[in-house]
Design an enzyme around this catalytic site. Sequence first.
Site, short mmCIF file in Angstrom:
data_model
loop_
_atom_site.label_atom_id
_atom_site.label_comp_id
_atom_site.label_asym_id
_atom_site.label_seq_id
_atom_site.Cartn_x
_atom_site.Cartn_y
_atom_site.Cartn_z
N HIS A 216 0.89 -1.86 0.02
CA HIS A 216 0.05 0.28 -0.23
C HIS A 216 0.95 1.11 0.04
O HIS A 216 0.15 2.27 -0.08
CB HIS A 216 -0.69 -0.21 1.10
CG HIS A 216 -2.17 -0.87 1.61
ND1 HIS A 216 -3.47 -0.78 1.74
CD2 HIS A 216 -2.11 -1.58 0.12
CE1 HIS A 216 -3.81 -2.02 1.33
NE2 HIS A 216 -3.46 -2.48 0.23
N SER A 220 -0.26 -1.20 -6.10
CA SER A 220 -0.25 -2.42 -6.84
C SER A 220 0.59 -2.33 -8.33
O SER A 220 0.45 -1.41 -8.75
CB SER A 220 -1.75 -3.33 -6.88
OG SER A 220 -1.63 -3.50 -5.73
N LYS A 243 -14.13 -8.29 -7.79
CA LYS A 243 -13.76 -9.23 -9.17
C LYS A 243 -13.43 -9.65 -7.88
O LYS A 243 -13.50 -11.14 -8.24
CB LYS A 243 -12.30 -8.48 -9.38
CG LYS A 243 -12.98 -8.20 -10.53
CD LYS A 243 -10.91 -7.22 -11.55
CE LYS A 243 -11.93 -7.45 -12.81
NZ LYS A 243 -10.90 -6.90 -13.96
N ASP A 244 -12.39 -9.71 -6.11
CA ASP A 244 -12.03 -10.75 -5.39
C ASP A 244 -13.33 -11.73 -4.75
O ASP A 244 -12.87 -12.61 -4.82
CB ASP A 244 -11.57 -9.75 -3.89
CG ASP A 244 -10.37 -9.26 -4.68
OD1 ASP A 244 -9.87 -9.82 -5.73
OD2 ASP A 244 -9.39 -8.43 -3.64
N GLU A 287 4.82 -34.48 -0.23
CA GLU A 287 3.64 -33.83 -0.62
C GLU A 287 3.53 -33.01 -2.64
O GLU A 287 5.14 -32.72 -2.14
CB GLU A 287 2.89 -32.99 0.04
CG GLU A 287 1.93 -33.29 1.04
CD GLU A 287 0.58 -33.73 1.06
OE1 GLU A 287 -0.19 -33.91 1.24
OE2 GLU A 287 1.22 -35.21 0.98
#
Length: 393
Positions: A216, A220, A243-244, A287
């Site tokens: 922040h 971005s 969107k998220d 894994e």
Amino acid sequence: FIIFQILINLIKKIMRIIKKNNLINILYNSGVTYPVSPNITYMWNFGSLAGICLIIQIITGIFLAMHYTPHIDYAFLSVEHIMRDVNNGWLLRYIHANGASMFFLVVYLHLFRGLYYGSYIYPRGIIWNIGVIILLLMILTAFLGYVLPWGQMSFWAATVITNLASAIPLIGNDIVVWLWGGFSVDNATLNRFFSLHYLLPFVILGLVFLHLFFLHEVGSSNPLGLNAVKIDSIPFTPYFTIKDLFGLVIFIIFFSYFIFFNPNLLGHPDNYIPANPLVTPTHIVPEWYFLPFYAILRCIPNKLIGVIALVASILILLLLPLISRNFKIRTSSFTPLRKFVFWFFLSDCILLAWLGGNVAEEPYITMSTFLTLFYFFYLTFFLFFSNKIDEFI
């Protein structure tokens, strides 16, 4: 009209509360008015999804810890007790077990998106490096968690991985004994692994807040690789919140398939056999999210060099902000050679994962060696020189 007036007055009161309270004001500025470039795509969803995965893992982990017994005689039985006797215990365990895979999947996609769009280039180097440290702690936490069910794969994974420390000259064997808390993987090992597995997610959570703080501060990145000026930015809410949320719905549908229809697909059947120090599994496999690193470790015959290569395969990501210091073009979208080499690198990582899941014999070892060489060359020389050639052209 009266209802409309009441709503306006209510909103005004809420805004006054937000502006007076410093903590609420920070949250409001971070999640509502935070300016974002308008051309950010769904590829930027993976950061918020990773945060949601972390919260899911912490919450389910706390509830599972209430019923788990970190003792070699009872650990396996306590997991079965959770599955069979605890109300919705099976759901908690399957969410937690498959949640680890979903967490790594989302973080790997987030990482490769960052590689493609140059999120490691100044001024976002500090954000990138905090992300790499988070990945390292995730790997450590996942390994510690994999040991806790105390099945065959859990026990032998702990034995093999902790034994890697013995490759360190002079003090290696002492470090192994210190890690074990004795002369073999035993009760002390399980206890300390459980304690660390419980602690580390909260350390990761703290680093996530630090990651967001620096994000922040500088803003971005975006697909064009440009620093968006304030006049061209739009607020995070409602545009990117929607969107998220859409990305979250798709993710939950995908995640739910593994929880409710195929919960053991990403696990290993040998882990449903209680740990037995006298019987070694025919093929020890970690894994899926560790497989590329396992392939790198196995392809080098010298144990010490193999361990160095294993650790370096992640730590080398910390050098990318330095390597890219003079890059003029951030994103790979406008650099054809860098873009081509990136897709080659992604294919390389996928192939390493496939080779890590195969037995340690020819031709898999030779293939792993060549792919490992390309992995390191890409993150050092290829990335730098391909960008320089693109800039020259």
